[in-house]
Design an enzyme around this catalytic site. Sequence first.
Site, mmCIF file in Angstrom:
data_model
loop_
_atom_site.group_PDB
_atom_site.id
_atom_site.type_symbol
_atom_site.label_atom_id
_atom_site.label_comp_id
_atom_site.label_asym_id
_atom_site.label_seq_id
_atom_site.Cartn_x
_atom_site.Cartn_y
_atom_site.Cartn_z
ATOM 1 N N HIS A 264 -13.631 -2.146 -4.077
ATOM 2 C CA HIS A 264 -12.465 -1.857 -3.242
ATOM 3 C C HIS A 264 -11.728 -3.155 -2.866
ATOM 4 O O HIS A 264 -10.519 -3.282 -3.081
ATOM 5 C CB HIS A 264 -12.931 -1.115 -1.977
ATOM 6 N N GLU A 265 -12.482 -4.095 -2.328
ATOM 7 C CA GLU A 265 -11.837 -5.336 -1.879
ATOM 8 C C GLU A 265 -11.282 -6.120 -3.064
ATOM 9 O O GLU A 265 -10.239 -6.775 -2.949
ATOM 10 C CB GLU A 265 -12.808 -6.189 -1.048
ATOM 11 N N HIS A 268 -7.777 -4.992 -3.665
ATOM 12 C CA HIS A 268 -6.820 -5.674 -2.779
ATOM 13 C C HIS A 268 -6.542 -7.092 -3.293
ATOM 14 O O HIS A 268 -5.409 -7.564 -3.295
ATOM 15 C CB HIS A 268 -7.393 -5.792 -1.361
ATOM 16 N N GLU A 294 -3.321 -0.414 -0.180
ATOM 17 C CA GLU A 294 -4.468 0.490 -0.293
ATOM 18 C C GLU A 294 -4.428 1.243 -1.624
ATOM 19 O O GLU A 294 -5.474 1.620 -2.155
ATOM 20 C CB GLU A 294 -4.453 1.448 0.898
HETATM 21 ZN ZN ZN Z 1 -8.667 -1.239 1.854
#
Ligand code: ZN
Length: 501
Positions: A264-265, A268, A294
């Site tokens: 997830h990170e 980003h 996001e």
């Molecule tokens: Zn996030």
Amino acid sequence: MEAELQELKRRLLEVDDLESAASLLSWDQTTYMPPGGAAARGRQLATLGELAHQKLVDPEIGRLLDALRPHQEALPPDSDDASLIRVTRRDYEKAIKIPPSFMAQLSRHTAASYQAWTVARPADDFAAMRPYLETTVELSRQMADFFPGYEHIADPLIDFADEGLTAATVRALFSDLREQLVPIARAITGQPPADDTSLRQHFPEGQQWAFGLDAIRRFGYDFNRGRQDKTHHPFTTKFSLGDVRITTRVAEHDLREGLFATLHEAGHALYEQGIRGDLEGTPLARGTSSGVHESQSRLWENLVGRSRPFWTFFYPRLQATFPEQLGAVPLDTFYRAINKVERSLIRVEADEVTYNLHVMLRFDFELALLEGKLAVRDLPEAWRERFQADLGITPPDDRDGVLQDIHWYGGPVGGAFQGYTLGNVMGAQFFATALDARPEIAGEIEAGRLDTLRAWLTERVYQHGRKFTTAELLQRVTGGPLRIEPYIAYLRRKYGELYRL
Ligand code: ZN
């Protein structure tokens, strides 16, 4: 004009330097700082924040922006300089409307509230947070009132995070989405749950760490311009385009926690690392909105990282990393386990199908609190009722209910949550467009190659940073506005197959 533009950039670089210094101190605060540093660190962050704000609201910036208006209007709107002047003007005009004394009051209050929350949440003590949250709601209302002319009191706060969106547009989108999602979630949770015992064995941290790094290296996360460290609540931060860091937390008894936080990170971070180098040091060198940001973390975590093609390549490697734990577990069992859908209490651990239900109830509560239709003292009860209605369970306590997220206890109420669900919706739109444009991507993921996907996203989305608004970016990339259909189609296809809906 050239002299004014250079002077504007020089001043913006100073703002950026101060903000980057604050980000570095707050990264350290949540990774390596010993507890004894807390009080001084809070003060240091406040000082840097005030200095950055003062530099941004300097009347000289306003004068330069006025002088540069003819220059901006003579340039194509999507040129770097025109975009820089336009975006800086928006930031400046917002910033000057908020009095510095209010900023200082808000930041003192949220620091105290956050400190209290770190004690009250483990103690399951909502009563202790009630006066803080009442003040937060009041300050959030005051903040909105610095921007008169809104239709809904949450509009200015939503606009800070997701520029151009309003309570009305988000509410309409979410109500359509909720109508589709609740029956899908019910149909799945009415069936026997997927068996995820294979994920709940002992997985030593070192191997998990190494596997996660290998996966995101294949995503294209650049370790010359980034690193991963441990924290309690994973996040991504940027000190410059050459230093975009991610954080994760590892649970040795559950393989999902660390691995999917890393993926997830990294999503980003790919966005930030993909911004064109010559935007460095300007307000353009970051993601365009919380929703678009996001969309990238969710795209890499879920659309890629929880897909069958991805694990067709990575699962044998994971088995080789954990032969005792996973050697005898078939890919299909593993794939079902990582996509288990269940009624759960915690937003950040929720699966793809129920996640948005967690977000939408928070969004509705933000609006109701700001409207004055819901009192803070009635929030825990309202939370339990809505949770039961949407997710079919009632939280046994406030710790895993209304106290679970940091957002309302460490920042304003309003604009904090809609970006997560907007991200899921937009992520599916971007991904569907990418697969249409470059059909070879699906086969490449199965072979562990993610370069085409990353390059496409970099070309269409990442490199522009904040040049375009969310709506402009969606139009340029997908040829249309925000739409829930690609997301619903994705969920129906994937979970229809998994659960024979
Ligand atoms: Zn996030």
